[in-house]
Design an enzyme around this catalytic site. Structure first.
Site, short mmCIF file in Angstrom:
data_model
loop_
_atom_site.label_atom_id
_atom_site.label_comp_id
_atom_site.label_asym_id
_atom_site.label_seq_id
_atom_site.Cartn_x
_atom_site.Cartn_y
_atom_site.Cartn_z
CD GLU A 129 -1.26 -2.31 2.17
OE1 GLU A 129 -2.02 -2.91 2.94
OE2 GLU A 129 -0.04 -2.59 2.03
CB CYS A 140 -0.84 -4.26 8.87
SG CYS A 140 0.31 -2.94 8.42
CB CYS A 183 -0.76 -0.38 5.68
SG CYS A 183 0.80 -1.16 5.25
N GLY A 237 10.95 -35.38 -10.22
CA GLY A 237 11.00 -35.68 -11.64
C GLY A 237 10.93 -37.19 -11.80
NE ARG A 250 16.80 -26.91 -6.30
CZ ARG A 250 17.92 -27.56 -6.55
NH1 ARG A 250 19.02 -26.89 -6.86
NH2 ARG A 250 17.95 -28.89 -6.51
CG ASP A 278 21.46 -37.10 -6.49
OD1 ASP A 278 21.77 -38.16 -7.05
OD2 ASP A 278 20.28 -36.71 -6.36
NE ARG A 335 23.09 -25.11 -10.79
CZ ARG A 335 22.70 -25.97 -9.85
NH1 ARG A 335 22.82 -25.65 -8.57
NH2 ARG A 335 22.20 -27.14 -10.18
CD GLU A 353 14.82 -30.05 -5.03
OE1 GLU A 353 15.83 -30.70 -5.41
OE2 GLU A 353 14.57 -28.90 -5.41
N GLY A 366 8.06 -40.91 0.78
CA GLY A 366 7.12 -41.85 1.39
C GLY A 366 6.76 -41.47 2.81
#
Length: 365
Positions: A46, A69, A78, A148, A178, A194, A201, A292, A299
């Site tokens: 605002e 607020c 605000c 993925g 990310r 990994d 990036r 990730e 699970g």
């Protein structure tokens, strides 16, 4: 309000633990000012819109995605800026979900003679701030489970193998995710296989990227101390959640490298108490977490009903029997037992297919 939502989206990933908020000022049918909340501790949307409008704010109508607020925090209320500017009406997308302040700003402005309307494009405003709403009302972060996978639901080609399943467009999409969340969480098995950086990036983006907090679940501190996420140059921290009896010497070795060790109770099978982990993150103003993996972590989160949102990126091929499934240790016996997803969207990312949906019923937020 649609333009105010566009403004709000500019703040995604930059305002936590505050919400993303957009504001637009309209005077005699003309947009005279726009603004959004840019970072926690800075002026709210605002105020930016009022500054953008200047004297044309007098007599204007303010459209804002979240209730202004009426309390002082790191910035003044605000509502006072609205009154001082001469705005005559306020149109609010959604009321503030914080139980201690809900309706306070709207009621105060109305008591000062302004016309106030609320609930305009409310669901769109809520959807933009699901993480903030959950954290404000429960103290826990919003959990996004991302993976993925192949068309037959495998997240790796072989056990212990970490090569990517999806194409470059999906991988760039993950970096955009990310850039918007507070933390990334993985299990120690994925970290060891990994050796990831867990950084953001972005390619060809005008917006500077930021690295989220890196969180690793490692009950016995098996992670090597020379992992990339620990040795790389990054402004973000790495936190390792371990059990209360994890080796002290290993913990000191991590701490010497700047890693924060978070000792957490374990459950009967020796795994960490995930609710305790999320409670700790929430207390540290971590509002959104991107989980990730890998399969055991997915699970555990899904089995314990800790997932709020699913993002599944499907590659256009079949992996077969040897590949690792999306979730480990979770199954149902019939359709009636299934958790039905809501707010489902499907998009193309190159040759991949992105499916995004809520696991949690948004009406419960």
């Amino acid at each position: 309000m649609g333009l105010a939502l566009q403004e709000a989206r500019k703040g995604l990933g930059r305002t936590s633990p505050n919400p993303v908020v957009g504001a637009v000022l309209v005077n005699q049918g003309e947009v005279v000012g726009c603004g959004y909340h840019q970072k926690a501790g800075g002026p709210h949307a605002e105020v930016h819109a009022i500054m953008d409008a200047g004297p044309r704010a007098r007599g204007a109508t303010l459209y804002v995605t979240l209730e202004p607020c009426n309390h002082a925090g790191r910035t003044p209320p605000c509502t006072e800026a609205i009154l001082c500017s001469g705005i005559r009406a306020v149109v609010i997308g959604m009321l503030d979900p914080n139980p201690g302040v809900t309706g306070g700003g709207a009621a105060y402005l109305e008591s000062q003679g302004l016309r106030v309307f609320s609930g305009i494009s409310e669901q769109a405003c809520r959807a933009l701030n699901y993480p903030f709403i959950k954290h404000s009302t429960t103290g826990l972060p919003w959990i996004i489970m991302k993976a993925g996978l192949s068309l037959d639901g495998k997240i790796t080609f072989r056990p212990g193998q970490g090569s990517p399943i999806t194409g470059p467009e999906s991988q760039q999409f993950v970096h955009e995710l990310r850039n918007q969340v507070d933390a990334i969480l993985i299990g120690v098995e994925t970290a060891i296989i990994d050796n990831p950086r867990l950084t953001t990036r972005l390619q060809g983006s005008e917006t500077p990227s930021r690295d989220p907090l890196r969180v690793v679940l490692d009950s016995t501190l098996r992670l090597p101390t020379d992992q990339q996420m620990i040795t790389q140059n990054s402004a973000a921290e790495t936190w390792i959640f371990c059990s209360e009896n994890a080796p002290e010497d290993k913990a000191r070795g991590f701490e010497a490298r700047g890693v924060r060790i978070c000792r957490t109770p374990a459950v009967s099978d020796g795994r960490l108490d995930l609710t305790a982990v999320l409670t700790s993150l929430g207390k540290n103003n971590i509002v959104s977490v991107l989980v990730e993996g890998g399969s055991r972590i997915h699970g555990a989160f899904y089995r314990q009903q800790l997932v709020d949102e699913l993002i599944l990126l499907y590659a256009p091929y079949i992996v077969g029997d040897i590949g690792v499934p999306l979730v480990d240790g979770y199954s149902i016996g019939s359709r009636e037992e299934a958790r039905i997803l809501t707010e489902i969207s499907v998009d193309r990312l190159g040759n991949d297919i992105a499916v995004r949906a809520l696991v949690r019923d948004p009406a419960t937020l």
